[in-house]
Design a protein around this motif. Structure first.
Motif, PDB file in Angstrom:
ATOM      1  N   ALA A  39      -1.035   0.948 -44.155  1.00 57.03           N
ATOM      2  CA  ALA A  39      -1.894  -0.019 -44.837  1.00 57.03           C
ATOM      3  C   ALA A  39      -2.608  -0.940 -43.849  1.00 57.03           C
ATOM      4  O   ALA A  39      -3.784  -1.242 -44.017  1.00 57.03           O
ATOM      5  N   THR A  40      -1.910  -1.375 -42.816  1.00 61.69           N
ATOM      6  CA  THR A  40      -2.510  -2.362 -41.911  1.00 61.69           C
ATOM      7  C   THR A  40      -2.498  -1.953 -40.446  1.00 61.69           C
ATOM      8  O   THR A  40      -3.219  -2.529 -39.648  1.00 61.69           O
ATOM      9  N   THR A  41      -1.686  -0.991 -40.071  1.00 61.73           N
ATOM     10  CA  THR A  41      -1.587  -0.584 -38.668  1.00 61.73           C
ATOM     11  C   THR A  41      -2.808   0.229 -38.257  1.00 61.73           C
ATOM     12  O   THR A  41      -3.231   1.118 -38.996  1.00 61.73           O
ATOM     13  N   PRO A  42      -3.374  -0.045 -37.106  1.00 60.52           N
ATOM     14  CA  PRO A  42      -4.502   0.770 -36.657  1.00 60.52           C
ATOM     15  C   PRO A  42      -4.056   2.208 -36.372  1.00 60.52           C
ATOM     16  O   PRO A  42      -2.879   2.481 -36.169  1.00 60.52           O
ATOM     17  N   VAL A  43      -5.045   3.091 -36.339  1.00 56.18           N
ATOM     18  CA  VAL A  43      -4.805   4.507 -36.080  1.00 56.18           C
ATOM     19  C   VAL A  43      -5.507   4.889 -34.784  1.00 56.18           C
ATOM     20  O   VAL A  43      -6.626   4.435 -34.521  1.00 56.18           O
ATOM     21  N   VAL A  44      -4.846   5.717 -33.974  1.00 56.17           N
ATOM     22  CA  VAL A  44      -5.437   6.260 -32.757  1.00 56.17           C
ATOM     23  C   VAL A  44      -5.569   7.765 -32.953  1.00 56.17           C
ATOM     24  O   VAL A  44      -4.590   8.434 -33.276  1.00 56.17           O
ATOM     25  N   VAL A  45      -6.783   8.286 -32.768  1.00 54.74           N
ATOM     26  CA  VAL A  45      -7.025   9.716 -32.918  1.00 54.74           C
ATOM     27  C   VAL A  45      -6.651  10.428 -31.622  1.00 54.74           C
ATOM     28  O   VAL A  45      -7.037   9.994 -30.535  1.00 54.74           O
ATOM     29  N   LEU A  46      -5.906  11.527 -31.749  1.00 57.35           N
ATOM     30  CA  LEU A  46      -5.548  12.371 -30.616  1.00 57.35           C
ATOM     31  C   LEU A  46      -6.368  13.649 -30.688  1.00 57.35           C
ATOM     32  O   LEU A  46      -6.542  14.218 -31.751  1.00 57.35           O
ATOM     33  N   GLU A  47      -6.844  14.089 -29.526  1.00 58.80           N
ATOM     34  CA  GLU A  47      -7.663  15.294 -29.449  1.00 58.80           C
ATOM     35  C   GLU A  47      -7.260  16.077 -28.211  1.00 58.80           C
ATOM     36  O   GLU A  47      -6.763  15.489 -27.232  1.00 58.80           O
ATOM     37  N   ASP A  48      -7.446  17.388 -28.232  1.00 59.48           N
ATOM     38  CA  ASP A  48      -7.078  18.204 -27.071  1.00 59.48           C
ATOM     39  C   ASP A  48      -8.161  18.159 -26.001  1.00 59.48           C
ATOM     40  O   ASP A  48      -7.906  17.790 -24.868  1.00 59.48           O
ATOM     41  N   VAL A  49      -9.384  18.535 -26.336  1.00 57.48           N
ATOM     42  CA  VAL A  49     -10.504  18.539 -25.394  1.00 57.48           C
ATOM     43  C   VAL A  49     -11.719  17.966 -26.107  1.00 57.48           C
ATOM     44  O   VAL A  49     -11.964  18.274 -27.280  1.00 57.48           O
ATOM     45  N   ASP A 103       2.841   6.650 -24.060  1.00 55.82           N
ATOM     46  CA  ASP A 103       2.719   5.487 -23.175  1.00 55.82           C
ATOM     47  C   ASP A 103       1.462   4.666 -23.480  1.00 55.82           C
ATOM     48  O   ASP A 103       1.402   3.483 -23.151  1.00 55.82           O
ATOM     49  N   ARG A 104       0.457   5.304 -24.067  1.00 54.70           N
ATOM     50  CA  ARG A 104      -0.831   4.640 -24.325  1.00 54.70           C
ATOM     51  C   ARG A 104      -0.993   4.174 -25.775  1.00 54.70           C
ATOM     52  O   ARG A 104      -2.011   3.605 -26.122  1.00 54.70           O
ATOM     53  N   ILE A 105      -0.009   4.476 -26.602  1.00 54.83           N
ATOM     54  CA  ILE A 105      -0.071   4.077 -28.015  1.00 54.83           C
ATOM     55  C   ILE A 105       0.933   2.962 -28.226  1.00 54.83           C
ATOM     56  O   ILE A 105       2.134   3.171 -28.079  1.00 54.83           O
ATOM     57  N   ASP A 106       0.427   1.794 -28.598  1.00 48.29           N
ATOM     58  CA  ASP A 106       1.340   0.680 -28.834  1.00 48.29           C
ATOM     59  C   ASP A 106       1.943   0.801 -30.230  1.00 48.29           C
ATOM     60  O   ASP A 106       2.853   1.565 -30.446  1.00 48.29           O
ATOM     61  N   THR A 107       1.435   0.063 -31.182  1.00 47.02           N
ATOM     62  CA  THR A 107       1.974   0.124 -32.542  1.00 47.02           C
ATOM     63  C   THR A 107       1.132   1.008 -33.450  1.00 47.02           C
ATOM     64  O   THR A 107       1.436   1.133 -34.632  1.00 47.02           O
ATOM     65  N   ALA A 108       0.093   1.617 -32.926  1.00 49.86           N
ATOM     66  CA  ALA A 108      -0.820   2.419 -33.738  1.00 49.86           C
ATOM     67  C   ALA A 108      -0.153   3.685 -34.260  1.00 49.86           C
ATOM     68  O   ALA A 108       0.801   4.196 -33.681  1.00 49.86           O
ATOM     69  N   THR A 109      -0.684   4.179 -35.340  1.00 49.78           N
ATOM     70  CA  THR A 109      -0.258   5.461 -35.894  1.00 49.78           C
ATOM     71  C   THR A 109      -1.096   6.561 -35.261  1.00 49.78           C
ATOM     72  O   THR A 109      -2.322   6.487 -35.272  1.00 49.78           O
ATOM     73  N   PRO A 110      -0.459   7.581 -34.701  1.00 48.86           N
ATOM     74  CA  PRO A 110      -1.238   8.684 -34.133  1.00 48.86           C
ATOM     75  C   PRO A 110      -1.777   9.602 -35.230  1.00 48.86           C
ATOM     76  O   PRO A 110      -1.090   9.862 -36.224  1.00 48.86           O
TER      77      PRO A 110
END
Length: 177
Positions: free
Chosen positions: A105-115, A54-61
Motif C-alpha cells: 500500500a505504501t512501500t515503494p517498488v523497485v523494478v528488477l530487469e536482466d538486461v 544490497d541496493r534495495i532498502d525497504t522497497a518491494t522488488p
C-alpha cells in the motif's frame, strides 16, 4: 557484491557470445548476453540476488516477466520478503492480472530487469506499477547495454542503476579491465 565479482560470475557462466544477433527491440548487435546462462547458474544467480538485495532498502522488488522472474524470486528470498511479477501484458485467462503478487500500500517498488537496451520493457513495468497506484522511481538491472535506457527512464522520473555496464563486461571478457 562488487561489480568485478558479478562480472566474474557472468563470464564464468559463459553468458557472452559474439556474432550477429537480433535483439528484442528489433535492432542487431555483434554480441549477445544470454541471460538464461547466468540466471540458471546457481552461483551467479545468488551473487546477482545478493547485489540487488544490497541496493534495495525497504522497497518491494518487482520483476519484469519473463526474463527477470528468476532474479526477483532469488532477490525476494535473499531479502526474506514478498515480491511481485509484472507481465508485459494482461493475461487472457484466470484472473487476467498484469501484476502478480500483493502490491504494497505504501512501500515503494523497485523494478528488477536482466538486461536493458532501449529501456522499453522496464518502462512498461514502471508504467503498469504506477497505474496500479504504487511509487516507482528506480530500476535495477544486471547489465545496461548503454543504448538509451538510462535517458528513456530518466525522462519518466526513473533512475536506472546497473550492476554492470556492457562496456565493463566486454572489457573484462577481453582482459582489458
Amino acid at each position: 557484491m562488487t561489480t568485478d565479482a558479478v562480472i566474474g560470475r557472468i563470464l564464468a557462466a559463459d553468458a557472452v557470445s559474439f556474432g550477429e544477433f537480433e535483439l528484442s527491440h528489433g535492432g542487431t548487435s555483434d554480441y549477445y548476453v544470454d541471460t538464461y546462462r547466468f540466471e540458471t547458474d546457481p552461483a551467479c544467480l545468488t551473487a546477482i540476488a545478493a547485489a540487488f538485495a544490497d541496493r534495495i532498502d525497504t522497497a518491494t522488488p518487482a520483476g519484469v516477466a519473463v526474463g527477470a522472474v528468476p532474479l526477483v524470486v532469488a532477490t525476494g528470498l535473499q531479502l526474506d520478503r514478498p515480491y511481485v511479477i509484472v507481465r508485459k501484458q494482461r493475461k487472457e485467462h484466470g484472473t487476467g492480472n498484469r501484476i502478480e503478487g500483493s502490491l504494497p500500500a505504501t512501500t515503494p517498488v523497485v523494478v528488477l530487469e536482466d538486461v536493458t537496451t532501449t529501456g522499453q520493457s522496464a518502462l512498461g513495468a514502471v508504467t503498469a506499477l504506477r497505474d496500479a497506484g504504487v511509487t516507482v522511481d528506480r530500476v535495477l538491472v544486471v547489465i545496461n547495454r548503454q543504448e538509451g535506457a538510462t535517458a528513456l527512464l530518466g525522462d519518466h522520473g526513473v533512475t536506472l542503476e546497473a550492476l554492470v555496464t556492457a562496456e565493463e563486461l566486454l572489457a573484462a571478457r577481453d582482459g582489458r579491465s
